[in-house]
Design a protein around this motif. Structure first.
Motif, mmCIF file in Angstrom:
data_model
loop_
_atom_site.group_PDB
_atom_site.id
_atom_site.type_symbol
_atom_site.label_atom_id
_atom_site.label_comp_id
_atom_site.label_asym_id
_atom_site.label_seq_id
_atom_site.Cartn_x
_atom_site.Cartn_y
_atom_site.Cartn_z
ATOM 1 N N ALA A 131 -3.584 -0.058 -3.604
ATOM 2 C CA ALA A 131 -3.063 -1.169 -3.193
ATOM 3 C C ALA A 131 -2.425 -2.014 -4.453
ATOM 4 N N PHE A 132 -1.446 -2.493 -4.250
ATOM 5 C CA PHE A 132 -0.560 -3.056 -5.323
ATOM 6 C C PHE A 132 -0.242 -4.488 -5.156
ATOM 7 N N THR A 133 -0.663 -5.481 -6.216
ATOM 8 C CA THR A 133 -0.057 -6.691 -6.006
ATOM 9 C C THR A 133 1.048 -6.773 -6.989
ATOM 10 N N GLY A 134 2.296 -6.625 -6.592
ATOM 11 C CA GLY A 134 3.517 -6.765 -7.353
ATOM 12 C C GLY A 134 3.398 -5.304 -7.806
ATOM 13 N N ARG A 135 3.461 -5.142 -9.089
ATOM 14 C CA ARG A 135 3.499 -3.557 -9.594
ATOM 15 C C ARG A 135 2.027 -3.194 -10.121
ATOM 16 N N GLU A 136 1.126 -4.194 -9.892
ATOM 17 C CA GLU A 136 -0.308 -3.972 -10.616
ATOM 18 C C GLU A 136 -1.153 -3.086 -9.495
ATOM 19 N N LEU A 137 -1.796 -1.982 -9.767
ATOM 20 C CA LEU A 137 -2.871 -1.564 -8.984
ATOM 21 C C LEU A 137 -4.075 -2.312 -8.781
ATOM 22 N N ALA A 138 -4.320 -2.630 -7.653
ATOM 23 C CA ALA A 138 -5.310 -3.512 -7.813
ATOM 24 C C ALA A 138 -6.571 -2.812 -6.639
ATOM 25 N N GLY A 139 -6.270 -1.649 -6.160
ATOM 26 C CA GLY A 139 -7.311 -1.107 -5.424
ATOM 27 C C GLY A 139 -6.999 0.529 -5.136
ATOM 28 N N SER A 193 -10.226 -4.335 -7.147
ATOM 29 C CA SER A 193 -10.612 -4.911 -8.502
ATOM 30 C C SER A 193 -11.044 -6.515 -8.097
ATOM 31 N N PRO A 194 -11.749 -7.112 -9.040
ATOM 32 C CA PRO A 194 -12.297 -8.394 -8.825
ATOM 33 C C PRO A 194 -11.205 -9.342 -8.474
ATOM 34 N N SER A 195 -10.118 -9.362 -9.001
ATOM 35 C CA SER A 195 -9.112 -10.449 -8.669
ATOM 36 C C SER A 195 -8.490 -10.187 -7.172
ATOM 37 N N ALA A 196 -8.930 -9.113 -6.681
ATOM 38 C CA ALA A 196 -8.046 -8.958 -5.420
ATOM 39 C C ALA A 196 -8.966 -8.920 -4.075
ATOM 40 N N ARG A 197 -10.145 -9.011 -4.605
ATOM 41 C CA ARG A 197 -11.452 -9.239 -3.462
ATOM 42 C C ARG A 197 -11.327 -10.470 -2.642
ATOM 43 N N PHE A 215 1.003 -1.230 0.131
ATOM 44 C CA PHE A 215 -0.094 -0.020 -0.075
ATOM 45 C C PHE A 215 0.856 1.117 -0.087
ATOM 46 N N ARG A 216 0.620 2.237 -0.894
ATOM 47 C CA ARG A 216 1.446 3.671 -0.779
ATOM 48 C C ARG A 216 0.376 4.669 -1.375
ATOM 49 N N LEU A 217 0.716 5.879 -1.407
ATOM 50 C CA LEU A 217 0.020 6.881 -1.934
ATOM 51 C C LEU A 217 0.378 6.742 -3.260
ATOM 52 N N LEU A 218 -0.541 7.321 -4.373
ATOM 53 C CA LEU A 218 -0.265 7.038 -5.801
ATOM 54 C C LEU A 218 0.626 8.554 -6.121
ATOM 55 N N THR A 219 1.305 8.191 -7.265
ATOM 56 C CA THR A 219 2.000 9.582 -7.712
ATOM 57 C C THR A 219 1.834 9.618 -9.190
ATOM 58 N N VAL A 220 2.209 10.417 -9.900
ATOM 59 C CA VAL A 220 1.899 10.609 -11.080
ATOM 60 C C VAL A 220 2.486 9.690 -12.057
ATOM 61 N N GLU A 221 3.332 8.934 -11.552
ATOM 62 C CA GLU A 221 3.775 7.694 -12.154
ATOM 63 C C GLU A 221 2.827 6.551 -12.385
ATOM 64 N N ASP A 222 1.886 6.688 -11.604
ATOM 65 C CA ASP A 222 0.773 5.727 -11.805
ATOM 66 C C ASP A 222 -0.358 5.998 -12.329
ATOM 67 N N THR A 223 -0.490 7.199 -12.963
ATOM 68 C CA THR A 223 -1.521 7.864 -13.923
ATOM 69 C C THR A 223 -2.261 6.608 -14.731
ATOM 70 N N GLU A 224 -1.450 6.181 -15.635
ATOM 71 C CA GLU A 224 -2.335 5.208 -16.505
ATOM 72 C C GLU A 224 -2.840 4.196 -15.781
ATOM 73 N N GLN A 225 -2.388 3.201 -14.741
ATOM 74 C CA GLN A 225 -2.998 2.326 -14.213
ATOM 75 C C GLN A 225 -3.925 2.751 -13.379
ATOM 76 N N TYR A 226 -3.989 3.996 -12.731
ATOM 77 C CA TYR A 226 -5.098 4.683 -12.194
ATOM 78 C C TYR A 226 -6.313 4.872 -12.994
ATOM 79 N N ARG A 227 -6.071 5.411 -14.099
ATOM 80 C CA ARG A 227 -7.104 5.759 -15.014
ATOM 81 C C ARG A 227 -7.985 4.441 -15.408
ATOM 82 N N SER A 228 -6.973 3.327 -15.790
ATOM 83 C CA SER A 228 -7.552 2.025 -15.996
ATOM 84 C C SER A 228 -8.276 1.459 -14.807
ATOM 85 N N LEU A 229 -8.004 1.407 -13.803
ATOM 86 C CA LEU A 229 -8.711 0.937 -12.660
ATOM 87 C C LEU A 229 -9.853 1.870 -12.273
#
Length: 172
Positions: free
Chosen positions: A59-67, A91-95, A3-17
């Protein structure tokens, strides 16, 4: 899970989720998929950029944003002692493994770092029993209900308003 705060580097994953959340659960969010998908990357980067008064936790599973979940301190001077928790989604896979509770606990810890914040409020769909149970398990209490708070494709959604006192002394 990390778990961590998002930064601008996470923008694409954030948009997708975020778009996944709005598409999957349109009755659970005040925002609409059609509106959010039109936001530019620059607009999203500005949303994501953490500050002392607003931030998005992931919330990250590895490098993937899951929550994701967000916090925004009230901007008006007389209301700066409180803020809103927004956009909770796993995300459903992390529930099913406590990711939501751990993500929200992480967010609450970050909120408590700001000594000015005395309480955190949120709105949740009255039919969203899983989310209501999660919030109650972390100490949130209901203080109100709004009938027909949202209108999605002609259907109304009632919302419950919940709050969590972050200071041990009673707020008066």
């Amino acid at each position: 899970m990390d778990f961590r705060l998002l930064t601008v580097e996470d923008t694409e994953q954030y948009r997708s989720l975020r778009l996944q959340a709005l598409e999957e659960l349109p009755f659970h969010f005040a925002s609409a998929y059609e509106i959010e998908k039109k936001k530019s990357i620059e607009e999203l980067m500005e949303e994501i950029r953490p500050s002392g008064s607003q931030f998005i936790a992931g919330a990250f599973t590895g490098r993937e944003l899951a929550g994701i979940t967000a916090f925004k301190q009230e901007p008006l001077h007389k209301m700066k002692h409180r803020g809103q928790i927004l956009s909770m989604y796993i995300s459903p896979s992390a529930r099913g493994n406590g990711a939501g509770k751990r993500l929200l606990a992480y967010l609450l810890d970050r909120i408590k770092e700001n000594p000015a914040i005395e309480k955190a409020d949120l709105a949740v769909g009255a039919e969203n029993k899983g989310a209501i149970a999660l919030y109650r398990s972390l100490g949130f209490v209901q203080y109100g209900e709004y009938e027909n708070a949202l209108k999605v494709d002609g259907e109304y959604v009632d919302e419950l308003y919940m709050t969590l006192a972050l200071k041990t002394e009673k707020i008066r």
